[in-house]
Design an enzyme around this catalytic site. Structure first.
Site, PDB file in Angstrom:
ATOM      1  N   GLU A  78       0.828  -1.206   0.000  1.00 46.83           N
ATOM      2  CA  GLU A  78       0.000   0.000   0.000  1.00 46.83           C
ATOM      3  C   GLU A  78       0.865   1.259   0.000  1.00 46.83           C
ATOM      4  O   GLU A  78       0.551   2.241  -0.683  1.00 46.83           O
ATOM      5  CB  GLU A  78      -0.922   0.004   1.221  1.00 46.83           C
ATOM      6  CG  GLU A  78      -1.951  -1.116   1.245  1.00 46.83           C
ATOM      7  CD  GLU A  78      -1.413  -2.406   1.850  1.00 46.83           C
ATOM      8  OE1 GLU A  78      -2.191  -3.355   2.016  1.00 46.83           O
ATOM      9  OE2 GLU A  78      -0.196  -2.464   2.149  1.00 46.83           O
ATOM     10  N   GLY A 324      11.181  -6.364   0.126  1.00 43.96           N
ATOM     11  CA  GLY A 324      11.629  -5.225  -0.662  1.00 43.96           C
ATOM     12  C   GLY A 324      12.447  -5.567  -1.883  1.00 43.96           C
ATOM     13  O   GLY A 324      13.068  -4.674  -2.471  1.00 43.96           O
ATOM     14  N   GLU A 353       2.871  -5.070 -11.408  1.00 47.29           N
ATOM     15  CA  GLU A 353       4.304  -5.137 -11.131  1.00 47.29           C
ATOM     16  C   GLU A 353       5.054  -6.032 -12.110  1.00 47.29           C
ATOM     17  O   GLU A 353       6.040  -5.588 -12.724  1.00 47.29           O
ATOM     18  CB  GLU A 353       4.523  -5.571  -9.682  1.00 47.29           C
ATOM     19  CG  GLU A 353       4.042  -4.524  -8.691  1.00 47.29           C
ATOM     20  CD  GLU A 353       4.028  -5.023  -7.266  1.00 47.29           C
ATOM     21  OE1 GLU A 353       4.224  -6.247  -7.058  1.00 47.29           O
ATOM     22  OE2 GLU A 353       3.808  -4.200  -6.360  1.00 47.29           O
TER      23      GLU A 353
END
Length: 444
Positions: A78, A324, A353
């Site tokens: 988010e 990450g 993505e």
């Protein structure tokens, strides 16, 4: 673009006896439960030792002068999705943005990535004391909840203070929607406190209305994630791992959930029977499950190496149990299976993505969170549906050996993305339209 100033804060929301009970119990039991929960989380290293008091509504930072927009994005996904929105809001140089998140990983990721005039804080726990301290200190002019953040006390107290609320990039998993449907009165009371509910697509808009949202306040704008850039990638690490994987057919299982890894590993075993040099990069949605997933890999009889332990890619499975780095895996893998879609109740994950990174997309049939997007991808020949381990193995084998087919999928995905509505500008317009006209703009 929709006239943002046509949106106004709602009056009294629909009453809910259940919500009143929830708020009452939170007032009585919440402080003790919150204290225990924070103590346990701190002991487990899940809270920032230097900043955990922010979750009690305590901060050392002053509120800046002038307009302040509060945006809450719970975790990593988010937080990354709102970066374009933060850029759009702070492009107006007379305001600040307060960005709150819940997880340490999201906070760490956002440090240094947010634009100027964005203040980072942890969200207070949803009990009266912390919530009231937070709101009394920051006094936001507009509050923006991202995706499906429905904290009863926080929303109730924010609305009671006359602060306009917006639900941005609204998203709700199949499981969450079913749970809220059983508490439709509570859902309607919470949703009734929002001035605007910004849905990513028509299916999500219908879901909100079914739960009791006022249709006049629901807007379909497209997703904030459409405006997002490629995920960050460490170029040196990409080159190093790319060299280590050179010559091997590599594919990615991204954001997998319990119940999916077994199918993914069965598919990879089938692929390795034909191509022993094949490598699977397995990235569970929740990296703390690393030990559990490693056990599944071992039980499947596959050799593995683990990213979290600093190991180089070796064996047949590289367990990417870190946070990450998803952009790195999408860059390295020509084919990606997007998890949360083989098991019911999750609703699938973001397909923007892998498309932005040029990785061919495979997914299961359960993609209710992004139903419209996956329908467009599938219809355009930009993604392929796999229903089980055998179908997954077949699709990975076919695409791994056919560069032209992969190129066809990725080109089609680029075309779909180019035609997608970008929700950033309209969402920003709705938020800015709710600011008080005479908000002071003194420099801080």
């Amino acid at each position: 673009m929709t006239d943002a100033r046509a949106v106004s804060p709602p009056d009294a929301p629909p009453p809910s006896a259940v919500l009143s009970v929830v708020l009452g119990l939170g007032r009585v039991l919440g402080p003790a439960l919150a204290a225990v929960a924070l103590r346990v989380r701190r002991a487990r290293g899940k809270e920032d030792p230097a900043r955990w008091r922010e979750k009690l509504g305590r901060t050392a930072l002053p509120r800046p002068d002038g307009a302040l927009i509060w945006v809450h994005a719970v975790s990593v996904g988010e937080s990354l999705s709102v970066l374009p929105l933060l850029q759009a809001l702070t492009a107006r140089g007379d305001l600040h943005v307060l960005l709150t998140c819940t997880t340490v990983t999201a906070m760490d990721l956002m440090q240094g990535r947010v634009p100027d005039r964005v203040i980072l804080q942890y969200l207070p726990v949803d009990v009266p004391g912390p919530v009231e301290r937070f709101l009394a200190h920051w006094r936001p002019d507009v509050a923006v909840m991202v995706e499906s953040e429905f904290w009863p006390r926080l929303i109730h107290s924010t609305h009671r203070r006359g602060i306009p609320l917006i639900l941005a990039n609204a998203r709700m998993s199949d499981r969450s929607a079913a749970r809220w449907a059983r508490m439709r009165g509570v859902a309607a009371a919470i949703l009734g406190r929002f001035a605007a509910l910004v849905a990513t697509d028509g299916a999500m808009a219908e879901r909100l209305v079914a739960l009791g949202a006022d249709p006049a306040r629901v807007r379909v704008t497209g997703t904030l994630k459409r405006g997002a850039a490629r995920l960050p990638v460490d170029a040196a690490e990409r080159a190093r791992l790319g060299a280590a994987l050179a010559g091997r057919p590599v594919w990615l299982a991204a954001s997998t959930h319990p119940g999916e890894e077994a199918a993914v590993l069965a598919a990879h075993r089938a692929l390795c029977a034909e191509r022993p040099e094949a490598m699977l990069i397995l990235a569970p949605r929740h990296p703390p499950r690393g030990d559990e997933v490693a056990g599944l890999v071992a039980a499947a009889g596959l050799e593995q190496s683990r990213r979290s332990q600093g190991e180089a890619p070796g064996g047949q499975v590289y367990l990417a149990d870190t946070l990450g780095e998803m952009g790195l895996w999408f860059d390295l893998c020509p084919v990606s299976f997007i998890g949360g879609s083989l098991v019911q109740g999750i609703g699938g994950h973001n397909a923007y993505e892998p498309a932005l990174h040029g990785s061919a997309i495979l997914h299961g049939p359960h993609v209710g969170n992004f139903a419209d997007l996956y329908a467009r991808l599938d219809g355009a020949g930009a993604a392929r549906v796999v229903g089980d381990a055998a179908a997954l193995a077949h699709a990975v084998a076919a695409l791994s050996g056919d560069p032209a087919a992969r190129a066809g999928l990725t080109a089609a995905a680029e075309a779909v993305l180019a035609a997608e509505a970008d929700g950033v500008a309209e969402t920003a317009g709705l938020i800015l339209g709710l600011l008080p006209v005479a908000t002071p703009t003194r420099s801080c």
